[in-house]
Design an enzyme around this catalytic site. Structure first.
Site, PDB file in Angstrom:
ATOM      1  N   GLU A  75       8.501-134.838  26.365  1.00  0.00           N
ATOM      2  CA  GLU A  75       9.777-135.561  26.275  1.00  0.00           C
ATOM      3  C   GLU A  75      10.584-135.312  25.006  1.00  0.00           C
ATOM      4  O   GLU A  75      11.610-135.966  24.800  1.00  0.00           O
ATOM      5  CB  GLU A  75       9.559-137.070  26.484  1.00  0.00           C
ATOM      6  CG  GLU A  75       8.998-137.399  27.851  1.00  0.00           C
ATOM      7  CD  GLU A  75       9.000-138.879  28.205  1.00  0.00           C
ATOM      8  OE1 GLU A  75       8.887-139.193  29.401  1.00  0.00           O
ATOM      9  OE2 GLU A  75       9.105-139.715  27.284  1.00  0.00           O
ATOM     10  N   ASN A  76      10.185-134.359  24.173  1.00  0.00           N
ATOM     11  CA  ASN A  76      10.915-134.179  22.918  1.00  0.00           C
ATOM     12  C   ASN A  76      12.224-133.418  23.095  1.00  0.00           C
ATOM     13  O   ASN A  76      13.213-133.721  22.399  1.00  0.00           O
ATOM     14  CB  ASN A  76      10.029-133.486  21.889  1.00  0.00           C
ATOM     15  CG  ASN A  76       8.870-134.364  21.453  1.00  0.00           C
ATOM     16  OD1 ASN A  76       8.904-135.578  21.647  1.00  0.00           O
ATOM     17  ND2 ASN A  76       7.844-133.766  20.901  1.00  0.00           N
TER      18      ASN A  76
END
Length: 808
Positions: free
Chosen positions: A411-412
């Site tokens: 999710e970065n």
């Protein structure tokens, strides 16, 4: 030959001037628990009472007598130190560490006396690094992105805040002469029925071994290879004829072969290395098509609809996870017809027994590199640690045939674009170009291409494949679906068809017996203090309640908690069913679902299918149905607005079945009925519209649709449960002996009984049941087999553990 001395006995932990017995492998928390110095942090709100542990420095010591080894060299080897530590032996400093995800080797030749491993608090080390590199965005108020330690040990929206310290993997002395095998990288491929192994070997030599011709011999499946080594590296190639292919579960068998390597100096055997490997190919299809960018895994040329689940560390105190526990938990995943486990990036690279069990069970492994939900600095000292960590673990894990995908982060890339990071980082000159992108799009793919080109690499999850598209674009690459649960009803899963759904989920509390153990003195209520402490998600209970309220009236009055507990678990199962049935019906456009999550790390309300005590939630039983090779589903509306029936056949054989479709009223009267012979080809979906006259009228609170085929059932109710005219449920219940200590609970419906559930742990905390939610029409009967009950339960005891949907 190399000699090894395990260092697993005689350790001490120093605590406030006291010397406590210490377990290695282990951690500070478990040692303090064993000494009776802290309460169990998993019970009540004890987590808060032990917060001081993670903010202290700790020292482990072991007295090493003079070993008198006949060998030239002695190495002190740690497979894992958690995390920032200084290692001394006999007063000589051997080195320091700052990464729990790496292995360490120190030259300890000629040294003896006190071995000391002095750990600095993870908070102290993280804050030191943050001061050096500057602040970065983070979704949680803990500094986990500044230290290479299990991120979720600092707390997550399903886990407690219990950062520990300790010698968390085995430690040993290795005594050797002339040379040892330092690294082995087996590149395993297959060409037809010929298994190919390209074995890249690195050796380390002593001064007397420098330049000596050494012999490497390798073998696998009857194939042999030999090389004479003058330097430090060699490549041996083996071609094994007529090997059997390793397949994911449901597609074939999982044969494995012993791959062995020896290092010799003439007739003197110096060192050995051995692993079990499997022969298979893996591809990731990402060539753009007319509708976007697919994300389709193929093993041995067979394209898969992935039936997956996300994996988190199985215990926040990870040293308590034994090989048997790994095997049991992964067998539970396999029992739910899961065929892929994603090792999530906020945890750890799991230990060898995890991957060995996956190899054996045919569970594919998607392995995240360890980055999650934060902007990660790219400066030193982190950059060098991250490269060393990645190299270490790629080499360590690559022999496993179950491992099919390396993934850069969790999710970065999405966080950079959607969570305000981009603007925040622009305002910080130090961090504008240092937030992790260089790892995911540079360092990590380079390392995988260099060390393990047999497997695909993905930059992140979610990731569309390019900044030309939004990172979480449903038409490109992997997608995480969190608007549903966070803000929307689960019916909204049907609003889109992503190419691959790598995360989606819905919460529910754990089993009742798990709650009773974790909160032994509490008067349980949805909002009681202990329940709220064991709910770590932001507004978690609010989301649970809103999820229930969209379909049912929230329970009040006597028995409200038991009813709430049932309804929240029911809604969790229905939510996941809605998503998976919809997305599976769109194969091959959608090529997989990876539900969040299979397991828990402590007793907590979460998205898990198996709770923190290892008990199955109704979701686990539902996954077994949803992920079976054959799935029958009624889809109320597709993108063209036409209700349809879908036969999903992921098996290798053609599925021909007689479909029975009935439109009924609430009292069980058949309004309309039809049958049809249907055929679904292997690995395909057969769809047809609901025939005219069979679909209940829009908004009808008195009619519903039932489809049956080969023992499978699908139902469609056109309105929420709270406005449907359910009759008061009536059923007969009998308990029968089933042999071997098991009991059969036989339920016979006299009315419509929707989503009947027996919670076996309410009868006995050790009890299990062989099925979950079941809908019965009037006159139908089901048998639920229960194991683990002490004595013979009465019908009254069993009835008190049975729930179903009731009229509002």
């Amino acid at each position: 030959m190399k000699d090894t001395t395990p260092l697993d006995q005689g350790w001490s932990l120093h605590h406030e001037g006291n010397r406590l017995p210490a377990t290695v492998p282990g951690c500070v928390h478990t040692d303090l628990l064993d000494a009776g110095l802290i309460p169990d942090p998993f019970l009540d709100a004890n987590e808060l009472e032990v917060a001081w542990v993670g903010r202290r420095d700790w020292t482990y010591t072991l007295e090493l007598p003079a070993h008198g080894s006949r060998h030239e060299r002695t190495d002190l080897v740690f497979d894992g130190l958690d995390t920032a530590a200084t290692v001394t032996l006999g007063g000589t400093e051997l080195g320091s560490t700052r990464n729990m995800h790496r292995r360490y080797r120190f030259d300890a030749t000629g040294l003896d006396g006190e071995l000391k491993v002095a750990f600095t608090s993870a908070y102290t080390e993280a804050e030191r690094v943050r001061t050096l590199v500057g602040d970065r965005p983070n979704v949680y108020p803990e500094p986990f992105q500044y230290i290479r330690k299990m991120a979720s040990s600092f707390g997550w929206d399903w886990g407690p805040t219990l950062p520990s310290a300790g010698i968390w993997k085995p430690a040993r002395l290795e005594h050797w002469s002339t040379a040892r095998i330092a690294e082995v990288r087996p590149l395993v491929t297959v060409d037809g029925s010929t298994g190919l192994v390209e074995l890249h070997v690195t050796v380390e030599r002593t001064a007397t071994g420098t330049g000596r011709p050494l012999t490497l011999r390798a073998s696998v499946a009857g194939a042999l290879a030999e090389a004479v080594l003058d330097g430090d590296t060699a490549v041996l190639t083996l071609e094994a004829a007529d090997v059997a292919l390793w397949w994911p579960r449901g597609y074939g068998e999982q044969p494995r072969y012993d791959l062995g390597l020896t290092l010799a100096d003439g007739d003197d055997l110096l060192d050995t290395w051995q692993r079990r490997i499997g022969f298979r190919t893996v591809e990731l299809h990402r060539t753009p098509d007319a509708t976007g960018t697919p994300f389709t895994l193929a093993v041995n040329g067979e394209a898969l609809f992935v039936r997956g689940a996300n994996w988190i560390p199985d215990d926040t105190l990870i040293t308590r996870v034994t090989p048997a526990r790994y095997r049991h938990r992964l067998q539970q995943a396999a029992d739910a017809n899961i065929d892929l486990i994603r090792v999530w990036g906020g945890g750890i690279y799991e230990q060898e027994p995890f991957y060995e069990a996956c190899d054996e069970l045919g569970l594919l492994v998607w392995q995240d590199f360890l980055f999650a939900c934060s902007a990660y600095p790219e400066e030193q000292p982190l950059r060098g640690e991250i490269e060393a960590e990645a190299r270490d673990n790629v080499v360590r894990l690559m022999p496993h045939p179950s491992l099919v995908l390396w993934n850069g982060n969790n999710e970065n890339l999405w966080g950079f674009r959607d969570w305000g990071w981009e603007e925040e980082l622009k305002g910080d000159a130090a961090g504008a170009d240092s937030w992790g992108e260089g790892y995911y799009l540079g360092v990590l793919p380079r390392i995988v291409a260099e060390l393990d080109p047999t497997r695909p690499y993905a930059a992140g999850s979610p990731w569309s494949g390019s900044w030309d598209h939004h990172p979480n674009d449903t038409d490109h690459g992997t997608h995480h679906s969190w608007e549903v649960w966070n803000r929307q009803d689960f019916a909204e899963y049907r609003a889109s068809v992503p190419r691959f759904v790598a995360e989606f989920g819905w919460q529910a509390p754990p089993a009742h017996a798990t709650l009773r153990r974790a909160l032994p003195t509490e008067d349980l209520a949805a909002d009681s203090p202990g329940m709220l402490h064991h709910q770590k998600a932001e507004d978690g209970n609010g989301k649970l309640n809103r999820g229930v309220e969209r379909h049912f009236e929230l329970p009040t009055g006597p028995g409200a908690f038991d009813r709430w507990h049932y309804l929240t678990q029911l809604v969790q199962a229905r939510a996941i069913a809605t998503g998976i049935e919809h997305w599976r019906s769109h194969w091959p456009h959608c090529a997989g679902t990876v539900v969040w999550q299979i397991n828990d790390c402590w007793p907590v309300s979460s998205w898990a299918a198996v709770d923190g005590d290892g008990r199955l939630k109704p979701l686990h039983h539902e996954l077994r149905r949803l992920y079976a090779d054959r799935l029958l589903t009624l889809q109320p509306a597709d993108r063209d607005g036409a209700p349809r029936i879908a036969l999903v056949n992921q098996g290798a054989e053609t599925w021909t079945t007689a479909l029975r479709l009935r439109r009924l009223d609430a009292d069980g009267r058949v309004i309309a009925e039809t049958t049809a012979e249907l055929t679904a080809a292997p690995r395909s979906v057969h769809q047809l519209p609901v025939p005219d006259g069979l679909l209940p009228a829009d908004g009808s609170g008195k009619e519903y649709l039932v489809a049956d085929a080969d023992g499978l059932r699908a139902v469609h109710f056109p309105v929420p449960d709270k406005v449907f005219a359910y009759p008061a449920p009536e059923f007969d219940l009998a308990v029968e002996e089933a042999g071997d200590g098991a009991h059969d609970v036989v339920v016979t419906a006299r009315t419509l009984v929707r989503d009947l559930l027996l919670q076996p742990d309410r009868i006995d905390p050790a009890a299990t049941a062989d099925r979950g939610l079941t809908t019965l029409l009037p006159g139908e009967r089901t048998t639920i087999r229960v194991h683990g009950v002490t004595g013979t339960p009465t019908a009254e005891q069993v009835r008190a553990a049975v729930f179903c949907v009731e009229p509002s």
